[in-house]
Design a protein around this motif. Sequence first.
Motif, PDB file in Angstrom:
ATOM      1  N   ARG A 162       1.244   6.218  -7.521  1.00 49.17           N
ATOM      2  CA  ARG A 162       0.128   7.180  -7.488  1.00 49.17           C
ATOM      3  C   ARG A 162      -0.396   7.410  -8.888  1.00 49.17           C
ATOM      4  O   ARG A 162       0.360   7.422  -9.854  1.00 49.17           O
ATOM      5  N   ARG A 215       0.840  -1.218   0.000  1.00 49.50           N
ATOM      6  CA  ARG A 215       0.000   0.000   0.000  1.00 49.50           C
ATOM      7  C   ARG A 215       0.866   1.255   0.000  1.00 49.50           C
ATOM      8  O   ARG A 215       0.584   2.212  -0.711  1.00 49.50           O
ATOM      9  N   ARG A 275       2.626   1.798  -3.460  1.00 47.53           N
ATOM     10  CA  ARG A 275       1.765   1.765  -4.650  1.00 47.53           C
ATOM     11  C   ARG A 275       1.969   3.045  -5.469  1.00 47.53           C
ATOM     12  O   ARG A 275       1.984   4.145  -4.924  1.00 47.53           O
TER      13      ARG A 275
END
Length: 156
Positions: A155, A150, A153
């Motif tokens: 953008r 997470r 990750r």
Amino acid sequence: MAAYRELLRRGDQALDAIRGGLSHEDAAVREGCCRLLDHLVDVDSMDQLITMADDPDARVRIAAFHALACDRCKGDTCAPGADRVLAPGIRHLAADPDPHVRARAVELVGKFVHTSADALAALRSAQAHDPSPTVRKVAGWYVPGGSIHRRTRPRA
């Protein structure tokens, strides 16, 4: 430790000596040189550092995988790409006899989880099947839903 600190202090001027130490007969010297390259790695040293991931001593492999995975001390200037390090990372994640090496291999393979289906498959396999609970836990951080996945990750 005194030699390590002195080589680190000398920085780029010590790179030839550090590269030479990667082939030393003493595993502790090879390990120290991998640790030094974590801080001082340059493009000319990268192939040797990648080779150290196959060293017979687990401590050397651990230090090599850490140096290859850790970007904290290096800019993007010489961070190795998937084409150079993903295959050895996946191979060691799947088959290295030492669980500490496999845990470090997770970190290297995890760098490519957002861009490589092979990396994702290797991490999922380690999370589900590795005999070490530590390796399973660390692999879980890098797969979808995991905390590192997470945080890293891309953008939109």
